[in-house]
Structures are given as structure tokens and as C-alpha cells.
Design an enzyme around this catalytic site. Sequence first.
Site, PDB file in Angstrom:
ATOM      1  N   LYS A   8     -43.869  17.464 -28.291  1.00  0.00           N
ATOM      2  CA  LYS A   8     -45.029  18.676 -28.522  1.00  0.00           C
ATOM      3  C   LYS A   8     -44.807  19.010 -29.930  1.00  0.00           C
ATOM      4  O   LYS A   8     -43.691  19.244 -30.506  1.00  0.00           O
ATOM      5  CB  LYS A   8     -45.083  19.599 -27.676  1.00  0.00           C
ATOM      6  CG  LYS A   8     -43.813  20.496 -27.389  1.00  0.00           C
ATOM      7  CD  LYS A   8     -43.975  21.885 -28.269  1.00  0.00           C
ATOM      8  CE  LYS A   8     -42.519  22.661 -28.282  1.00  0.00           C
ATOM      9  NZ  LYS A   8     -42.077  23.398 -29.181  1.00  0.00           N
ATOM     10  N   ASP A 134     -40.523  25.269 -20.805  1.00  0.00           N
ATOM     11  CA  ASP A 134     -41.193  24.407 -21.715  1.00  0.00           C
ATOM     12  C   ASP A 134     -41.702  23.243 -20.646  1.00  0.00           C
ATOM     13  O   ASP A 134     -42.414  22.427 -20.889  1.00  0.00           O
ATOM     14  CB  ASP A 134     -40.790  23.959 -23.061  1.00  0.00           C
ATOM     15  CG  ASP A 134     -40.930  24.975 -24.173  1.00  0.00           C
ATOM     16  OD1 ASP A 134     -41.547  25.928 -23.899  1.00  0.00           O
ATOM     17  OD2 ASP A 134     -40.496  24.763 -25.198  1.00  0.00           O
TER      18      ASP A 134
HETATM   19  P1  ATP Z   1     -37.592  23.188 -27.903  1.00  0.00           P
HETATM   20  O1  ATP Z   1     -38.604  22.904 -28.682  1.00  0.00           O
HETATM   21  O2  ATP Z   1     -37.884  23.318 -26.521  1.00  0.00           O
HETATM   22  O3  ATP Z   1     -36.804  24.525 -28.570  1.00  0.00           O
HETATM   23  P2  ATP Z   1     -35.951  21.442 -29.054  1.00  0.00           P
HETATM   24  O4  ATP Z   1     -36.458  20.243 -29.658  1.00  0.00           O
HETATM   25  O5  ATP Z   1     -35.153  22.679 -29.963  1.00  0.00           O
HETATM   26  O6  ATP Z   1     -36.447  21.934 -27.756  1.00  0.00           O
HETATM   27  P3  ATP Z   1     -33.889  19.646 -27.502  1.00  0.00           P
HETATM   28  O7  ATP Z   1     -34.271  18.388 -28.445  1.00  0.00           O
HETATM   29  O8  ATP Z   1     -34.979  19.487 -26.247  1.00  0.00           O
HETATM   30  O9  ATP Z   1     -34.477  21.056 -28.418  1.00  0.00           O
HETATM   31  O10 ATP Z   1     -32.634  19.958 -26.968  1.00  0.00           O
HETATM   32  C1  ATP Z   1     -31.731  20.977 -27.592  1.00  0.00           C
HETATM   33  C2  ATP Z   1     -30.480  20.978 -26.873  1.00  0.00           C
HETATM   34  O11 ATP Z   1     -30.051  20.338 -25.485  1.00  0.00           O
HETATM   35  C3  ATP Z   1     -29.501  19.777 -27.676  1.00  0.00           C
HETATM   36  O12 ATP Z   1     -28.453  20.550 -28.524  1.00  0.00           O
HETATM   37  C4  ATP Z   1     -28.895  18.957 -26.529  1.00  0.00           C
HETATM   38  O13 ATP Z   1     -27.360  19.073 -26.276  1.00  0.00           O
HETATM   39  C5  ATP Z   1     -29.285  19.571 -25.382  1.00  0.00           C
HETATM   40  N1  ATP Z   1     -30.101  18.544 -24.159  1.00  0.00           N
HETATM   41  C6  ATP Z   1     -30.244  18.339 -22.903  1.00  0.00           C
HETATM   42  N2  ATP Z   1     -30.732  17.263 -22.696  1.00  0.00           N
HETATM   43  C7  ATP Z   1     -31.451  16.923 -23.488  1.00  0.00           C
HETATM   44  C8  ATP Z   1     -32.052  15.837 -23.720  1.00  0.00           C
HETATM   45  N3  ATP Z   1     -32.642  14.734 -22.533  1.00  0.00           N
HETATM   46  N4  ATP Z   1     -32.650  15.348 -25.095  1.00  0.00           N
HETATM   47  C9  ATP Z   1     -32.424  16.071 -26.066  1.00  0.00           C
HETATM   48  N5  ATP Z   1     -31.367  17.316 -25.926  1.00  0.00           N
HETATM   49  C10 ATP Z   1     -30.790  17.487 -24.922  1.00  0.00           C
END
Ligand code: ATP
Length: 289
Positions: A8, A134
Amino acid sequence: MRLRAMAKINLGLDVLGKRADGYHDVRMVMQTVYMYDTLDLTMQVRPGITVETNLPFLPVDKGNLVYRAAQLLMDEFDIRNGLHIRLNKHIPVAAGMAGGSSDAAAVLVGVNRMFRLGLSGSELMKRGVQVGADVPYCVMRGTVLAEGIGEKLTPLPPAPDCHVLIAKPPVNVSTRYVYERLRLDSSTVHPDIDGLLAGINSGDLRRVAAGLGNVLESVTIPACPVIGEIRECMLENGALGALMSGSGPTVFGLYENGSQAKRARDILRQSGKAKIVYLTKLFHRSASS
Ligand code: ATP
């Protein structure tokens, strides 16, 4: 069973205040884009959940959101079989694109289907919030207004079609760091979420682009100026609007014209400001995944 977990972007992100439980009340306009992780779910005879992924630094135990999502449903429905999850990541990690939440949402949908649990979409969303704020949105997908901590969802008409240029600079911004440093007082400049909603409701891409806004940029751009530089680069090269997504550091730009978007992609790649540069489109709820 193969599933796609879509990323997203936030067309709008406002933070209204901090709650007693530490979460923040938000008002966000979420939009799914065609960028996805793939998940292969396989039923196992032996009980237990196992996870493998193409990214060696990601946890494969309870630390991975896919594990937690599977466990939530398998415990509740007392599923005796095991489950193996093969996760192929393409969505940048910790980038503000809800990759982990979307993976978790895909697992909820997949486990529900695989074990014929009969849960509706809204029943999955209710459970999803226990895995992450989310996750309910990632079950719903499309153009959505998210309020509360992000779990109160109002579906919106699909945002007008456009080309979406996505660029992630090689910097790390922790979501916690950003929220802790966000100043919410009379000097805070809040994005015009109502204006953005009006643009979406009228199907007017230019109004949508003019209404883009993310209150968290006030923290991340001073801390990581490259985020602002990428946004400027997109705007100078034909984007109708450009913004940081979530708590960053990913930046996206909206383009009406495909060849202009490709040109901007090439310029950004050559600039070396971003590690990942990807040109894609919006994903609408009605489209099949
Ligand atoms: P948001 O937009 O909801 O803030 P994000 O893009 O910042 O999400 P994610 O990539 O979803 O962050 O993941 C952040 C942290 O969660 C990572 O540091 C990772 O170690 C942990 N994590 C746990 N499961 C997953 C997964 N399936 N994919 C990615 N990261 C994951």
C-alpha cells in the site's frame, strides 16, 4: 495455495493524537498498488507452523507476522494439521508500504480458505487487528479511509487511475522513532484529508494529487533529506503530486502520462538517490488478484 500480498501507499496520513495505550489516532487514506510478495501455503501432516523466506534477515518464527497470523487462526480453530509458508518478498521491508501486514492478511485469507473455516472478510479483519493495526486494511484492500488506530475502515470509490513511481532511498527510518518525534501542537501543519477525499469522490486525479499529505514528513525529511530530494525530483519530472508513504522512507509520485513516468523513473535511477525504483499502477478492490 499461492497468494499475492499487495503493498500500500498512503495518499494521506494525519495523526490526530496519542492515546493512553500508546497507539496514535490516525486518519489515513490507503491505496493498494501493484507490488506484491508471493506466499505459498502447504498443508502438512505434522502439526506446527514453519516459515521460509528469500530474505535471510527476516525472522521465521513468531517474529514474522505470517507466523502470528497463521497461529491466531490455527489456535482458535484447533487445527491439528501443520502449515508451511514460503514467503517470497518483493515489497521493500520497513519501508512504509505495509509489506509485513499484507503478508499477514494474505495468510489469514489463505488459512481460512485452506481449512474451510468459513470466516467472512469482516471476521478476518476483526482478528487481523490483533496481528497489526494495518492488517484489517490489507484484507480489505483498494482505496480506503482508515481511522482509529488504522482499523476503522470506510471503503472509498477507487482512486483515479494513474502511474505510480515508487522509490526507496537507502536509509532506515524506524516507525517508532518517527512517532516519538512527531510534535502535535498548534504549530502542526495537518494534511487536508477532507480535500483529498473530495478529490477521490469526484474522480479527479489532479485534485487527488493536490490533496496528498503526510504529517510524518515533518519528522522524516529533516532527519533524512534524501526523502525530500526524491520527492522534488519526481515533481520536477512531471509528477502531479509526490509524497512519502507511511513513516517512510519510501516516496511515491503520481503521473498521468506513462512516458513521463518512465522518464522520471530513469532519471531517479541515474541519480543514485534511491535503492529501489519501481513503476507500477494502482490496484483496485474489484480486480481479481
Ligand atoms: P508499515 O507500512 O505498516 O509501517 P513497514 O513497511 O514499515 O510497514 P514491514 O516491512 O511490514 O514495515 O516490516 C517491518 C518490520 O517487521 C521488519 O523490521 C521485520 O523484521 C518485521 N517483519 C515481520 N514479519 C515480516 C514480514 N512478513 N515482512 C516484512 N517484515 C516483517
